[in-house]
Each structure stands twice: as C-alpha cells, then as structure tokens.
Design a protein around this motif. Sequence first.
Motif, mmCIF file in Angstrom:
data_model
loop_
_atom_site.group_PDB
_atom_site.id
_atom_site.type_symbol
_atom_site.label_atom_id
_atom_site.label_comp_id
_atom_site.label_asym_id
_atom_site.label_seq_id
_atom_site.Cartn_x
_atom_site.Cartn_y
_atom_site.Cartn_z
ATOM 1 N N THR A 174 0.821 -1.211 0.000
ATOM 2 C CA THR A 174 0.000 0.000 0.000
ATOM 3 C C THR A 174 0.853 1.258 0.000
ATOM 4 O O THR A 174 0.335 2.358 -0.177
ATOM 5 C CB THR A 174 -0.932 0.019 1.229
ATOM 6 N N ARG A 196 -6.938 -9.245 2.227
ATOM 7 C CA ARG A 196 -8.055 -8.407 2.650
ATOM 8 C C ARG A 196 -8.519 -7.506 1.508
ATOM 9 O O ARG A 196 -7.697 -7.036 0.699
ATOM 10 C CB ARG A 196 -7.653 -7.546 3.851
ATOM 11 N N ASP A 197 -9.840 -7.253 1.474
ATOM 12 C CA ASP A 197 -10.392 -6.402 0.429
ATOM 13 C C ASP A 197 -9.958 -4.949 0.579
ATOM 14 O O ASP A 197 -9.716 -4.259 -0.418
ATOM 15 C CB ASP A 197 -11.920 -6.488 0.444
ATOM 16 N N ASP A 198 -9.879 -4.444 1.824
ATOM 17 C CA ASP A 198 -9.455 -3.059 2.001
ATOM 18 C C ASP A 198 -8.009 -2.860 1.561
ATOM 19 O O ASP A 198 -7.660 -1.821 0.982
ATOM 20 C CB ASP A 198 -9.649 -2.616 3.449
ATOM 21 N N THR A 199 -7.190 -3.866 1.802
ATOM 22 C CA THR A 199 -5.805 -3.804 1.321
ATOM 23 C C THR A 199 -5.760 -3.801 -0.202
ATOM 24 O O THR A 199 -4.986 -3.064 -0.812
ATOM 25 C CB THR A 199 -4.987 -4.985 1.866
ATOM 26 N N ALA A 201 -7.986 -2.612 -2.212
ATOM 27 C CA ALA A 201 -8.399 -1.300 -2.704
ATOM 28 C C ALA A 201 -7.262 -0.290 -2.603
ATOM 29 O O ALA A 201 -7.004 0.480 -3.537
ATOM 30 C CB ALA A 201 -9.614 -0.813 -1.913
ATOM 31 N N LEU A 202 -6.567 -0.277 -1.469
ATOM 32 C CA LEU A 202 -5.455 0.661 -1.292
ATOM 33 C C LEU A 202 -4.310 0.368 -2.258
ATOM 34 O O LEU A 202 -3.713 1.285 -2.831
ATOM 35 C CB LEU A 202 -4.960 0.608 0.150
ATOM 36 N N ASN A 225 -17.604 -5.001 -2.813
ATOM 37 C CA ASN A 225 -16.366 -4.231 -2.936
ATOM 38 C C ASN A 225 -15.901 -4.071 -4.382
ATOM 39 O O ASN A 225 -14.906 -3.376 -4.636
ATOM 40 C CB ASN A 225 -15.256 -4.893 -2.116
ATOM 41 N N SER A 232 -11.108 2.569 -7.902
ATOM 42 C CA SER A 232 -9.697 2.731 -7.522
ATOM 43 C C SER A 232 -8.756 2.585 -8.706
ATOM 44 O O SER A 232 -7.574 2.924 -8.594
ATOM 45 C CB SER A 232 -9.330 1.715 -6.434
#
Length: 330
Positions: A174, A196-199, A201-202, A225, A232
């Motif tokens: 990230t 992880r999905d948030d990772t 995205a970043l 997501n 993104s």
Amino acid sequence: MPVESSVPPLQQVLRRLAMALVVLFVTTLVVWLDRGGYNDNADGTIDFLDAAYYATVTLSTTGYGDITPVSDTARLINIFVITPLRVVFLIILVGTTLEVLTERTRQQVRVHRWRSRMRDHVVVVGYGTKGRQAIETLLGQGIRKDKIVVVDPERKAAEAAGSDGLVSVLGDATRSDTLRKAELQSAAQVIVAPQRDDTAALVTLTARQLNKRATIVAAVREDENVPLLKQSGADTVVTSSSSAGRLLGASMVNPHVADTLENLMTYGSGLDLVERPVAVDEVGRSARECTDLVVAVVRRKAVFDYTEPQAASLQAGDRVISIRQAVPTR
C-alpha cells in the motif's frame, strides 16, 4: 529483488569486532603471563593494565616503545605469538570493512542493473494461494520468471517466492515506495491478490497513481467491494467468494459441467480458454468458421457472444476468446 547477504552488515561488523576483542584478550593474557620479561620505562613493573595497554598498541601497530620485551622468552613470544596475533587482528578489522563495503557495492550494482532492464513486466501483490495460482497460469502461458515480480509484506512469503526462482520485494504494497522497488511504474500488468479487500483497494489505488497505462486485475472476497476496486483503477475485478459459490452450485447440480469449468480455468490441463487476435485469413468470416471453438469476440473493448450479430463477420483488429486443446508444457 536481488537478495542481500543473509547476515546484515551491522551484524557482520559486530561479529568481527567480537573476534578482534577475543584476539586482544588472548594477547593481553600472553603478555601478563610473561610479564617478567617486559620492562615498563615508567615504573619498571608490568601489571594487567600495562599488559592490556601493550597488547593494544602492539596489535594496532602503534608501538610507542614505552613497554618493551627485554628477555629472550618475551622476544620469542613476540615473534611467534604476538606478531601472528597482530596479523589476525588487522585481517579481522580491515577485512570486515572491505567485505562490507564490497558486498554493499556489489548489491547496489546488481539492483541498478536489474532496475535498468525491468520493463513491461508483471507485478503480483500477494504470494498466497491466489497469487501462486495466478503466477502458475502466467508461467504456463509463456511468461518468463524473470519478468514476474512478487510483493508481499510477509518475510516467509517473500522468501518462498525467491526460492521458487521469482524476484521478490518484501514490504507493504500500500506504500508507493515499496511498489517503486518492484518497478511498478514501468510494469505492463499488475495482479492484486492480498488477503483483505481493504488492502486490495489501497494497493490498486496506489498502483494506478504510479502507473496510468498498466492493466490491473484485482481479487476481492465480497461482491459489494467490486465497485470500489473499479473506482480505484482496476480494469478487471474477480470476486473469489461468489466465483467459488457458483462453482459449488454447479458441482452439485451438474458435476460434469463443473469439472469442465475447472478444466478450462486450469491452464495446460486439457482445454484452455484463451484470448487471441483474429488471423488474417479469418477476417470477414464468422466466429463459427474459425478452426478453434470461439465463444466470444472482443471489438474495441466490447465483448460479443458468438451468437450475436456483431460476431457474424470478424474484422481486422478483433480479438476472439476461444477454447483450444492445451499445449503440453515441459
């Protein structure tokens, strides 16, 4: 990335320093045991501090001459014991400095050469199950290992990628500086497959900021997501949970259909689903007339089913998605 020495430079220096201190202590002990053969110009006697002082100035080749061996035994010991210890002491200190500087210079040269020739490569973020399978498919399609760079925050995963013959970068994907180490700014494709999905995205957002032209394919667990990954900068988003669920449902209702789907998704196992450019002799013909089984036609980023009217006549510049017999890999 070309790996550095398994022992950090600071640790190498500390280890050699400890060896030098051992040599200094042995020399001091030798002089102390034979202190009767030495003369101190200051007070005529040699205590342990004087022995340590003499050993220090002797091993460092300073040699002030205020403490000198006067007996034959002490002089013989200096010839056959102290002098070899002096050579060992100098080799340890000077050799350590040269070794560390040489290794660091060699490492910098290797990294510079590697970066200068890395262009249009593939960066794979995450060396878990998804990342490994993606790389296996890339290798099956003819992409060389030296054109794949793995980025992972876990040391074991990065080392595993290195053991598999891949270039690996240890760090948080990230962060833009980590991706720059992988030369992502000059990559042609990026596969984002973290846990992880948030990772994801970043990483996708950071990768797109560094490279506007690269094709980015990302994997997420949840369908909700997918729009976030698209916003993104991902060109294609694969939902692992829903894909696995659909395969489970197909396996229950139509087990043979599920086996065929698995066969198509496993490159080189029998049947391969591939995308290729339209051949010159195929222009003007329909998708059904191609030698391989064409299931879709890609025209200016639009995808048409082989049954649609747009696929009735292939055009120059089209690409087709077809099923063909797998080519055995050696």
